[in-house]
Design a protein around this motif. Structure first.
Motif, PDB file in Angstrom:
ATOM      1  N   ALA A  14      -1.688   6.137  -6.383  1.00  0.00           N
ATOM      2  CA  ALA A  14      -2.883   5.342  -6.676  1.00  0.00           C
ATOM      3  C   ALA A  14      -3.991   5.747  -5.709  1.00  0.00           C
ATOM      4  O   ALA A  14      -3.774   5.889  -4.504  1.00  0.00           O
ATOM      5  N   SER A  15      -5.177   5.934  -6.217  1.00  0.00           N
ATOM      6  CA  SER A  15      -6.312   6.327  -5.391  1.00  0.00           C
ATOM      7  C   SER A  15      -6.734   5.167  -4.491  1.00  0.00           C
ATOM      8  O   SER A  15      -6.425   4.001  -4.773  1.00  0.00           O
ATOM      9  N   PRO A  16      -7.457   5.442  -3.400  1.00  0.00           N
ATOM     10  CA  PRO A  16      -7.948   4.349  -2.540  1.00  0.00           C
ATOM     11  C   PRO A  16      -8.799   3.333  -3.308  1.00  0.00           C
ATOM     12  O   PRO A  16      -8.733   2.136  -3.029  1.00  0.00           O
TER      13      PRO A  16
ATOM     14  N   TYR B 285       0.831  -1.212   0.000  1.00  0.00           N
ATOM     15  CA  TYR B 285       0.000   0.000   0.000  1.00  0.00           C
ATOM     16  C   TYR B 285       0.863   1.260   0.000  1.00  0.00           C
ATOM     17  O   TYR B 285       0.508   2.261  -0.641  1.00  0.00           O
ATOM     18  N   GLU B 286       1.987   1.212   0.709  1.00  0.00           N
ATOM     19  CA  GLU B 286       2.879   2.376   0.735  1.00  0.00           C
ATOM     20  C   GLU B 286       3.456   2.646  -0.651  1.00  0.00           C
ATOM     21  O   GLU B 286       3.557   3.808  -1.084  1.00  0.00           O
TER      22      GLU B 286
ATOM     23  N   SER C  92      -6.979  -3.195  -7.138  1.00  0.00           N
ATOM     24  CA  SER C  92      -5.716  -3.713  -7.669  1.00  0.00           C
ATOM     25  C   SER C  92      -4.880  -4.446  -6.631  1.00  0.00           C
ATOM     26  O   SER C  92      -4.018  -5.259  -6.998  1.00  0.00           O
ATOM     27  N   ILE C  93      -5.108  -4.175  -5.357  1.00  0.00           N
ATOM     28  CA  ILE C  93      -4.296  -4.799  -4.304  1.00  0.00           C
ATOM     29  C   ILE C  93      -5.160  -5.629  -3.354  1.00  0.00           C
ATOM     30  O   ILE C  93      -4.935  -6.833  -3.181  1.00  0.00           O
ATOM     31  N   THR C  94      -6.154  -4.969  -2.739  1.00  0.00           N
ATOM     32  CA  THR C  94      -6.929  -5.621  -1.679  1.00  0.00           C
ATOM     33  C   THR C  94      -7.678  -6.847  -2.181  1.00  0.00           C
ATOM     34  O   THR C  94      -7.530  -7.953  -1.645  1.00  0.00           O
TER      35      THR C  94
ATOM     36  N   ARG D 100      -8.495   2.572  -6.483  1.00  0.00           N
ATOM     37  CA  ARG D 100      -7.574   1.783  -7.297  1.00  0.00           C
ATOM     38  C   ARG D 100      -6.822   0.769  -6.425  1.00  0.00           C
ATOM     39  O   ARG D 100      -6.604  -0.378  -6.826  1.00  0.00           O
ATOM     40  N   GLN D 101      -6.415   1.181  -5.234  1.00  0.00           N
ATOM     41  CA  GLN D 101      -5.742   0.252  -4.324  1.00  0.00           C
ATOM     42  C   GLN D 101      -6.661  -0.908  -3.940  1.00  0.00           C
ATOM     43  O   GLN D 101      -6.216  -2.056  -3.831  1.00  0.00           O
TER      44      GLN D 101
ATOM     45  N   ALA E  86       1.978   1.860  -3.444  1.00  0.00           N
ATOM     46  CA  ALA E  86       0.867   2.358  -4.261  1.00  0.00           C
ATOM     47  C   ALA E  86       0.610   3.835  -3.981  1.00  0.00           C
ATOM     48  O   ALA E  86       0.293   4.603  -4.904  1.00  0.00           O
ATOM     49  N   GLU E  87       0.753   4.255  -2.717  1.00  0.00           N
ATOM     50  CA  GLU E  87       0.564   5.668  -2.395  1.00  0.00           C
ATOM     51  C   GLU E  87       1.662   6.523  -3.015  1.00  0.00           C
ATOM     52  O   GLU E  87       1.418   7.660  -3.435  1.00  0.00           O
TER      53      GLU E  87
END
Length: 311
Positions: free
Chosen positions: A215-217, A207-208, A223-225, A219-220, A210-211
């Motif tokens: 990347a917007s929340p 997440y760090e 794409s991640i969660t 998008r995170q 991505a920030e």
């Protein structure tokens, strides 16, 4: 005399165990479990397979048992009532899994934010899962009572419909949804726990990064969660799918398969065939068909799960 007494003295247990290999010691510990497993699970399975090829009836144990070949399986697979119960089961499995997965993941996502009092709310959410199905069934049966039940009063307050018209367990259209609501209320915390474990297994540095990339929340999240928690979500779906396919206690407590046969799932139909019609051979064939269906679908699903985990 002294030498004879020494030779007659038994060797201490610790010395004898110390001389065994690691494999022998392992078998020494697991052998009782294997024997118990064979006695409780494996033997009844093979006995049911044998009975499925016979005309055996449990209420006539002294009658002559005849081999009917695949006759019981042919009757099961060509019985429209059996297929109707399978469709009812599929309806329950689909909607309970959809609701429990969506609500469970949403709750897990909120609790993972670690807001103030999240531990208290987590404990509160887990309470339904800790209750006995008998307690939950009787509790919700009381809530669904049209005259004194709180559920009918709440619906009447919101919609204006008289409480006497809100027959959740007596209406052919509402009874299936009444059971789905109860099962969702009880087992959504279980799905939430599995999803929460998946969310907390995601490393913070992802997440760090991505920030840093701005990347917007949203998008995170996509794409991640979701991708990294997907194996845990699929695992929860597998567990709940298998359990809901075998659903019996909640349906039996709330509706008993009624009204009519609206909520007669496969397990209820199996119980009636085995303990009301006493067609033990035919019901054994039905049980084997259900076992093969669950095992086959679960095996296919596990292969898909393994592919997702290998990404």
């Amino acid at each position: 005399m002294a030498d004879a007494a020494i030779r007659a003295t038994p060797e201490p247990l610790a010395v004898r165990v110390r001389g065994l290999s690691d494999r022998a010691i392992a078998w020494l510990f697991i052998a009782p479990t294997i024997v118990l497993l064979l006695a409780i699970n494996i033997f009844p399975l093979f006995w049911a397979i044998y009975l499925s090829f016979t005309n055996f009836r449990a209420n006539r144990p002294n009658a002559v048992v005849q081999n009917v070949g695949l006759g019981n399986y042919s009757r099961i697979l060509n019985d429209p009532d059996i297929w109707a119960s399978m469709q009812t089961t599929a309806h329950f499995v689909f909607w309970t899994i959809v609701l429990q997965t969506l609500i469970g993941f949403a709750l897990a996502y909120l609790i993972d934010r670690k807001f103030r009092g999240h531990a208290f709310w987590t404990t509160l959410i887990l309470i339904p899962m800790m209750l006995s199905p008998a307690v939950v069934g009787n509790f919700w049966r009381f809530l669904y009572e049209p005259q004194i039940g709180l559920f009918a009063y709440a619906v009447s307050f919101v919609s204006g419909i008289p409480t006497s018209d809100i027959q959740m367990l007596g209406n052919v259209h509402l009874a299936p949804w009444a059971i789905i609501i109860v099962d969702t209320w009880m087992w959504t915390p279980y799905v939430m726990l599995i999803c929460l474990a998946g969310l907390r297994s995601i490393p913070d540095y992802i997440y760090e990064a991505a920030e840093v990339d701005r990347a917007s929340p949203w998008r995170q999240f996509w794409s991640i969660t979701v991708p990294m928690a997907l194996p845990f979500i699929m695992l929860a779906v597998l567990f709940r799918g298998i359990e809901n396919f075998k659903m019996f206690d909640m349906v039996n407590l709330l509706t008993g398969g009624g009204p009519g046969s609206t909520t007669e799932v496969a397990s209820i139909a199996l119980k009636r065939d085995a303990f009301e019609a006493w067609a033990t051979g035919r019901s054994s064939a039905f049980a084997i068909v259900l076992f093969v269906a669950v095992f086959g679908l679960a095996n296919i699903y596990v292969k898909a799960l393994n592919k997702v985990k290998q990404r």
